[in-house]
Design a protein around this motif. Structure first.
Motif, PDB file in Angstrom:
ATOM      1  N   GLU A  48       0.828  -1.209   0.000  1.00 26.50           N
ATOM      2  CA  GLU A  48       0.000   0.000   0.000  1.00 26.50           C
ATOM      3  C   GLU A  48       0.862   1.258   0.000  1.00 26.50           C
ATOM      4  OE1 GLU A  48      -3.515  -0.146   2.657  1.00 26.50           O
ATOM      5  OE2 GLU A  48      -2.903  -2.221   3.035  1.00 26.50           O
ATOM      6  N   VAL A  49       1.984   1.222   0.736  1.00 25.85           N
ATOM      7  CA  VAL A  49       2.910   2.361   0.742  1.00 25.85           C
ATOM      8  C   VAL A  49       3.479   2.566  -0.662  1.00 25.85           C
ATOM      9  CG1 VAL A  49       5.121   3.208   1.621  1.00 25.85           C
ATOM     10  CG2 VAL A  49       3.501   2.125   3.184  1.00 25.85           C
ATOM     11  N   ARG A  50       3.879   1.475  -1.301  1.00 23.28           N
ATOM     12  CA  ARG A  50       4.419   1.563  -2.655  1.00 23.28           C
ATOM     13  C   ARG A  50       3.407   2.153  -3.632  1.00 23.28           C
ATOM     14  NH1 ARG A  50       9.089  -0.770  -4.185  1.00 23.28           N
ATOM     15  NH2 ARG A  50      10.217  -1.939  -2.591  1.00 23.28           N
ATOM     16  N   LYS A  51       2.153   1.736  -3.508  1.00 21.79           N
ATOM     17  CA  LYS A  51       1.125   2.228  -4.431  1.00 21.79           C
ATOM     18  C   LYS A  51       0.915   3.740  -4.274  1.00 21.79           C
ATOM     19  CE  LYS A  51      -3.522   1.269  -6.166  1.00 21.79           C
ATOM     20  NZ  LYS A  51      -3.770   2.688  -6.459  1.00 21.79           N
ATOM     21  N   ILE A  52       0.872   4.210  -3.024  1.00 18.66           N
ATOM     22  CA  ILE A  52       0.699   5.644  -2.780  1.00 18.66           C
ATOM     23  C   ILE A  52       1.852   6.434  -3.402  1.00 18.66           C
ATOM     24  CG2 ILE A  52       0.686   7.420  -0.979  1.00 18.66           C
ATOM     25  CD1 ILE A  52      -0.779   5.358   0.812  1.00 18.66           C
ATOM     26  N   LEU A  53       3.068   5.954  -3.178  1.00 23.33           N
ATOM     27  CA  LEU A  53       4.240   6.656  -3.701  1.00 23.33           C
ATOM     28  C   LEU A  53       4.304   6.587  -5.222  1.00 23.33           C
ATOM     29  CD1 LEU A  53       6.935   5.570  -1.081  1.00 23.33           C
ATOM     30  CD2 LEU A  53       5.706   7.736  -1.209  1.00 23.33           C
ATOM     31  N   ASN A  54       3.955   5.446  -5.780  1.00 27.77           N
ATOM     32  CA  ASN A  54       3.973   5.284  -7.234  1.00 27.77           C
ATOM     33  C   ASN A  54       2.963   6.212  -7.909  1.00 27.77           C
ATOM     34  OD1 ASN A  54       4.894   3.810  -9.658  1.00 27.77           O
ATOM     35  ND2 ASN A  54       2.789   3.064  -9.717  1.00 27.77           N
ATOM     36  N   ASP A  55       1.783   6.336  -7.316  1.00 30.88           N
ATOM     37  CA  ASP A  55       0.733   7.180  -7.897  1.00 30.88           C
ATOM     38  C   ASP A  55       1.065   8.665  -7.805  1.00 30.88           C
ATOM     39  OD1 ASP A  55      -0.697   4.902  -8.457  1.00 30.88           O
ATOM     40  OD2 ASP A  55      -2.062   5.079  -6.741  1.00 30.88           O
TER      41      ASP A  55
END
Length: 285
Positions: A48-55
């Motif tokens: 979930e952390v990765r998704k937030i940062l990627n977006d």
């Protein structure tokens, strides 16, 4: 609008006696390259952390560091005393009698002797971490915007420098062609019979070969387009990179057709500013 690929953001928060710190920093990269270091208790939320940062961050070589610091006096660890005694007993069997303190120093280095108290991650703690992450991202984006404004000013100045050098080429165009014509006339005076038709054909050929009107028009258009994209489009780093390549092609062609020392000097100065543009464009998001 220009955004820099370089960024930094830090945020902190406290949850149940634990201080949570999150740092974000990035450098330029052709794609999105994310490296995350976080405590084991947050590993289940890494996706979930990765998704937030990627977006939100889109491009760049990004490092994300999450750290927990206990604010309580008591250490949040377990010491397996039975296992320690067992290790000491086995060590004595192997090494014989010796000071218990020496065996203790060896025993506490053995596997599973010291462990952190583990608790399931509460939803409330995850929400605190998420808020800290959002705040760090916001600060990171503000940093990128500030750096982008500096980049914008530098790039605009370099583009305007090239425009200025291009304008200085114009006075030398007629002088350059007149010099070629005079050179040929002086050479032909050495001959008794001159075919004037052939002479004018040759002059027309060299005039066309040395003509830089198209290069000037295309270069002017590319410079104008670069400024438009920089001003009006977001996440434009790759596009600006492509335009700078086209600018380079026209400057190179201009140099190959110059046939005049002063024009060559101006082309060299254009190339100097273009190299700065290419280097700076690599850091545009």
């Amino acid at each position: 609008m220009i955004l820099s690929m370089t960024g930094f953001g830090r945020s902190e928060g406290v949850f149940e006696g634990k201080k949570i710190t999150l740092d974000l920093k990035s450098l330029n990269s052709k794609s999105f390259d994310l490296n995350i270091k976080m405590p084991q208790r947050y590993k289940e939320k890494e996706f979930e952390v990765r998704k937030i940062l990627n977006d939100r961050l889109l491009r760049g070589k990004v490092d994300c560091y999450i750290n927990i610091e206990s604010l309580d006096d008591a250490a949040d660890v377990n010491l397996n005393q039975e296992l320690v005694h067992s290790y000491i007993s086995e060590l004595k069997k192997i090494a014989g009698d010796g000071p218990d303190f020496e065996y203790l120093k060896m025993a506490i280095r053995m596997p599973d002797v010291i462990s952190t108290k583990s608790e399931n991650l509460k939803e409330e703690e995850w929400q605190v971490l998420k808020d800290i992450l959002e705040d760090a991202v916001l600060k990171f984006e503000n940093f990128r915007q500030t750096e982008g404004e500096i980049l914008h000013a530098e790039l605009k100045r370099n583009i305007q420098n090239i425009e200025g050098y291009l304008a200085k080429v114009i006075p030398y165009e007629t002088i350059r062609l007149d010099a070629v014509k005079e050179k040929y006339r002086n050479t032909l005076k050495e001959f008794d019979q001159i075919d004037e038709t052939r002479f004018y054909q040759e002059m027309a050929y060299f005039t066309e070969k040395l003509d830089i009107a198209e290069e000037k028009v295309r270069l002017t258009q590319h410079l104008k387009y670069y400024l438009e994209v920089m001003q009006n489009e977001t996440f434009n780093g790759k596009k600006l990179g492509f335009i700078s390549q086209e600018i380079g092609r026209e400057i190179n062609t201009l140099g190959s057709k110059a046939n005049h020392a002063e024009i060559q000097k101006l082309v060299v100065m254009m190339k100097d500013d273009l190299e700065k543009i290419k280097e700076q464009t690599l850091n545009v998001l």
